[in-house]
Design an enzyme around this catalytic site. Sequence first.
Site, PDB file in Angstrom:
ATOM      1  N   LYS A  13      13.094 -15.001 -44.586  1.00 25.57           N
ATOM      2  CA  LYS A  13      14.368 -15.312 -45.246  1.00 25.57           C
ATOM      3  C   LYS A  13      14.457 -16.800 -45.593  1.00 25.57           C
ATOM      4  O   LYS A  13      14.915 -17.162 -46.666  1.00 25.57           O
ATOM      5  CB  LYS A  13      15.522 -15.001 -44.284  1.00 25.57           C
ATOM      6  CG  LYS A  13      16.117 -13.654 -44.482  1.00 25.57           C
ATOM      7  CD  LYS A  13      17.404 -13.592 -43.708  1.00 25.57           C
ATOM      8  CE  LYS A  13      17.690 -12.199 -43.267  1.00 25.57           C
ATOM      9  NZ  LYS A  13      18.793 -12.139 -42.316  1.00 25.57           N
ATOM     10  N   ASP A  70      24.401 -11.883 -42.729  1.00 27.62           N
ATOM     11  CA  ASP A  70      24.231 -10.695 -41.901  1.00 27.62           C
ATOM     12  C   ASP A  70      24.184  -9.492 -42.836  1.00 27.62           C
ATOM     13  O   ASP A  70      24.993  -9.410 -43.766  1.00 27.62           O
ATOM     14  CB  ASP A  70      25.404 -10.559 -40.922  1.00 27.62           C
ATOM     15  CG  ASP A  70      25.041  -9.640 -39.773  1.00 27.62           C
ATOM     16  OD1 ASP A  70      24.046  -9.902 -39.081  1.00 27.62           O
ATOM     17  OD2 ASP A  70      25.743  -8.627 -39.564  1.00 27.62           O
ATOM     18  N   GLY A 152      12.217  -3.069 -43.303  1.00 26.17           N
ATOM     19  CA  GLY A 152      13.361  -2.287 -42.829  1.00 26.17           C
ATOM     20  C   GLY A 152      13.460  -0.926 -43.488  1.00 26.17           C
ATOM     21  O   GLY A 152      12.496  -0.155 -43.515  1.00 26.17           O
ATOM     22  N   ASP A 154      13.803  -0.110 -46.606  1.00 25.98           N
ATOM     23  CA  ASP A 154      13.416  -0.052 -48.030  1.00 25.98           C
ATOM     24  C   ASP A 154      12.728   1.262 -48.437  1.00 25.98           C
ATOM     25  O   ASP A 154      13.019   1.802 -49.509  1.00 25.98           O
ATOM     26  CB  ASP A 154      12.509  -1.236 -48.392  1.00 25.98           C
ATOM     27  CG  ASP A 154      13.294  -2.529 -48.552  1.00 25.98           C
ATOM     28  OD1 ASP A 154      14.532  -2.457 -48.657  1.00 25.98           O
ATOM     29  OD2 ASP A 154      12.669  -3.605 -48.567  1.00 25.98           O
TER      30      ASP A 154
HETATM   31  P1  IMP Z   1      19.655  -8.962 -41.225  1.00 27.56           P
HETATM   32  O1  IMP Z   1      21.044  -9.169 -40.687  1.00 27.56           O
HETATM   33  O2  IMP Z   1      19.518  -9.418 -42.649  1.00 27.56           O
HETATM   34  O3  IMP Z   1      18.590  -9.549 -40.333  1.00 27.56           O
HETATM   35  O4  IMP Z   1      19.407  -7.392 -41.298  1.00 27.56           O
HETATM   36  C1  IMP Z   1      19.545  -6.539 -40.172  1.00 27.56           C
HETATM   37  C2  IMP Z   1      18.719  -5.277 -40.375  1.00 27.56           C
HETATM   38  O5  IMP Z   1      19.203  -4.541 -41.515  1.00 27.56           O
HETATM   39  C3  IMP Z   1      17.249  -5.536 -40.665  1.00 27.56           C
HETATM   40  O6  IMP Z   1      16.518  -5.660 -39.460  1.00 27.56           O
HETATM   41  C4  IMP Z   1      16.849  -4.301 -41.463  1.00 27.56           C
HETATM   42  O7  IMP Z   1      16.541  -3.228 -40.596  1.00 27.56           O
HETATM   43  C5  IMP Z   1      18.122  -3.967 -42.225  1.00 27.56           C
HETATM   44  N1  IMP Z   1      18.068  -4.584 -43.574  1.00 27.56           N
HETATM   45  C6  IMP Z   1      18.775  -5.651 -44.024  1.00 27.56           C
HETATM   46  N2  IMP Z   1      18.452  -5.953 -45.293  1.00 27.56           N
HETATM   47  C7  IMP Z   1      17.500  -5.068 -45.661  1.00 27.56           C
HETATM   48  C8  IMP Z   1      16.752  -4.873 -46.858  1.00 27.56           C
HETATM   49  O8  IMP Z   1      16.860  -5.603 -47.855  1.00 27.56           O
HETATM   50  N3  IMP Z   1      15.882  -3.846 -46.861  1.00 27.56           N
HETATM   51  C9  IMP Z   1      15.711  -3.024 -45.789  1.00 27.56           C
HETATM   52  N4  IMP Z   1      16.351  -3.168 -44.646  1.00 27.56           N
HETATM   53  C10 IMP Z   1      17.263  -4.183 -44.568  1.00 27.56           C
END
Ligand code: IMP
Length: 193
Positions: A13, A70, A152, A154
């Site tokens: 990120k 988030d 994740g 996707d």
């Molecule tokens: P974070 O808060 O952006 O770290 O997202 C938390 C969780 O949501 C990640 O560990 C993924 O499992 C899921 N997630 C968030 N954004 C995406 C994405 O763009 N593609 C797939 N999974 C996502």
Amino acid sequence: MGQLLFFSNNKNKIIEIRKIFKKFNLKLLSLRDLDISDEPAENGRTFEENAKIKSDFGFNKTGIPCFADDSGICIEALNWKPGVLSKRFLNDFKSTESCFRSIIKSTKKTLKLKAYFKTSISLTVKDNQNLIFNGKIDGKISVQAKGGFGFGYDPIFIPKNYNKTLAELSTKEKNEISHRSIAVTKLINFLIN
Ligand code: IMP
């Protein structure tokens, strides 16, 4: 604006967001640049609350304007869960494949196909004063997991008006439509105006 802190330890990120910020000549600091290793508990009920917990924490610790994000997936067949628990939900299964199988099974059983990803970015510029920038991408759960790009959820998410999963799109294609890029673009438009 001089310095800006991005409250994240996620290497990918940071790289992604640094690239976008470079285009706009904005200097971005990360937690590593400031040797910060402690993080607050993300116990909010919404993406907005969790993002604010993190950006307030970063600002209070450094006095530098700070933003945090988030994100997660909300699935109709699971009563729009796992939401803020997306990461934990995936990790609770013995494998990613079994998590996907379970989601696809619920989707087929209920005939509720819809899903969306959401990102909330919180920017804290002063004590207890924050702004929220949201991004959302609508779509549906695929009948089978497909594709090798992304991360994740996707492989099981097909964006609206597409016939491929997000994991079948290149990073560049995904970034043109993703919840995260929508929220980041709103943040940048605010910063440069
Ligand atoms: P974070 O808060 O952006 O770290 O997202 C938390 C969780 O949501 C990640 O560990 C993924 O499992 C899921 N997630 C968030 N954004 C995406 C994405 O763009 N593609 C797939 N999974 C996502």
